[in-house]
Motif scaffolding. Structure first.
Motif, PDB file in Angstrom:
ATOM      1  N   ALA A 193       0.632  -1.280   0.329  1.00  0.00           N
ATOM      2  CA  ALA A 193       0.053  -0.193  -0.096  1.00  0.00           C
ATOM      3  C   ALA A 193       0.584   1.355   0.069  1.00  0.00           C
ATOM      4  O   ALA A 193       2.254   1.361   0.828  1.00  0.00           O
ATOM      5  CB  ALA A 193      -0.451   0.057   0.976  1.00  0.00           C
ATOM      6  N   LEU A 194       0.322   2.654  -0.662  1.00  0.00           N
ATOM      7  CA  LEU A 194       1.060   4.203  -0.892  1.00  0.00           C
ATOM      8  C   LEU A 194       0.499   4.268  -0.643  1.00  0.00           C
ATOM      9  O   LEU A 194      -0.509   4.844  -1.606  1.00  0.00           O
ATOM     10  CB  LEU A 194       2.233   3.733  -2.118  1.00  0.00           C
ATOM     11  CG  LEU A 194       2.366   4.866  -2.244  1.00  0.00           C
ATOM     12  CD1 LEU A 194       3.953   5.427  -1.153  1.00  0.00           C
ATOM     13  CD2 LEU A 194       3.182   4.674  -3.914  1.00  0.00           C
ATOM     14  N   GLU A 195       0.445   5.292   0.516  1.00  0.00           N
ATOM     15  CA  GLU A 195      -0.364   6.208   0.496  1.00  0.00           C
ATOM     16  C   GLU A 195       0.778   7.626   0.556  1.00  0.00           C
ATOM     17  O   GLU A 195       1.670   7.326   0.173  1.00  0.00           O
ATOM     18  CB  GLU A 195      -1.201   6.310   1.925  1.00  0.00           C
ATOM     19  CG  GLU A 195      -2.304   5.003   2.215  1.00  0.00           C
ATOM     20  CD  GLU A 195      -3.141   5.296   3.185  1.00  0.00           C
ATOM     21  OE1 GLU A 195      -2.782   5.856   4.195  1.00  0.00           O
ATOM     22  OE2 GLU A 195      -3.400   3.916   3.712  1.00  0.00           O
ATOM     23  N   LYS A 196      -0.138   9.102   0.627  1.00  0.00           N
ATOM     24  CA  LYS A 196       0.694  10.204   0.010  1.00  0.00           C
ATOM     25  C   LYS A 196       1.806  10.401   1.163  1.00  0.00           C
ATOM     26  O   LYS A 196       2.912  10.346   1.155  1.00  0.00           O
ATOM     27  CB  LYS A 196      -0.299  11.226   0.936  1.00  0.00           C
ATOM     28  CG  LYS A 196       0.523  12.398   0.726  1.00  0.00           C
ATOM     29  CD  LYS A 196      -1.026  13.820   1.048  1.00  0.00           C
ATOM     30  CE  LYS A 196       0.083  15.379   0.733  1.00  0.00           C
ATOM     31  NZ  LYS A 196      -0.878  16.327   1.157  1.00  0.00           N
ATOM     32  N   GLU A 197       1.466  10.288   3.095  1.00  0.00           N
ATOM     33  CA  GLU A 197       3.133   9.676   3.469  1.00  0.00           C
ATOM     34  C   GLU A 197       3.688   9.094   4.476  1.00  0.00           C
ATOM     35  O   GLU A 197       4.425   9.062   5.030  1.00  0.00           O
ATOM     36  CB  GLU A 197       2.394  11.225   4.745  1.00  0.00           C
ATOM     37  CG  GLU A 197       2.246  12.775   4.537  1.00  0.00           C
ATOM     38  CD  GLU A 197       2.103  13.194   5.537  1.00  0.00           C
ATOM     39  OE1 GLU A 197       1.463  12.942   6.069  1.00  0.00           O
ATOM     40  OE2 GLU A 197       1.827  14.426   4.785  1.00  0.00           O
ATOM     41  N   SER A 198       3.226   7.853   3.562  1.00  0.00           N
ATOM     42  CA  SER A 198       3.373   6.301   4.151  1.00  0.00           C
ATOM     43  C   SER A 198       3.386   4.993   2.999  1.00  0.00           C
ATOM     44  O   SER A 198       2.863   5.355   1.967  1.00  0.00           O
ATOM     45  CB  SER A 198       2.462   6.020   5.289  1.00  0.00           C
ATOM     46  OG  SER A 198       0.913   5.779   4.795  1.00  0.00           O
TER      47      SER A 198
END
Length: 133
Positions: A102-107
């Motif tokens: 998983a890839l999110e804006k800050e993680s």
């Protein structure tokens, strides 16, 4: 930041490391864990293992090395969970493989699989990295 160059599903460069008696001895000294199953074949065999096993937390420490490139690029470890499936024997070479799940804006979440010559999966883990602000 690495976030610009990575995506979910990316596979991290796997690495292999031999867990030596010296590493186990040093880990025992640092942790204070001198359980004989880590240092004596006889004690390990009495507990049902064919040979000395490494400390579980040592395997966790070794496994975390797969995220080192991210730590150098502005991420820190926010959480780290590991489930142990089978022992690693002293002297074995373990293989650590990771996939961006998983890839999110800050993680970034990375699923990790650890294997050895004896067992196809000795542990699985998930590391959540967060970007420094």
């Amino acid at each position: 930041m690495l976030a610009d160059s990575i995506k979910a599903g990316d596979v991290l460069k796997p690495f292999h490391i031999e867990v030596t008696e010296q590493m186990v001895r040093k880990y025992g000294e640092v942790s204070g864990d001198f359980n004989p199953i880590h240092f004596e074949d006889r004690a390990a065999k009495e507990k049902g293992f064919p040979a000395k096993i490494i400390h579980g937390m040592l395997s966790m420490a070794i496994t975390s090395n797969i995220v080192e490139p991210y730590l150098q690029k502005g991420y820190w470890v926010k959480s780290y969970e590991m489930k142990f499936k089978a022992p690693v024997f002293v002297g074995e070479t373990v293989t650590i493989e990771g996939t961006i799940s998983a890839l999110e804006k800050e993680s970034v979440t990375i699923d990790i699989r650890v294997s050895s010559p004896t067992y196809p999966q000795v542990a699985k883990s998930e590391i959540l990295l967060h970007v420094y602000k």
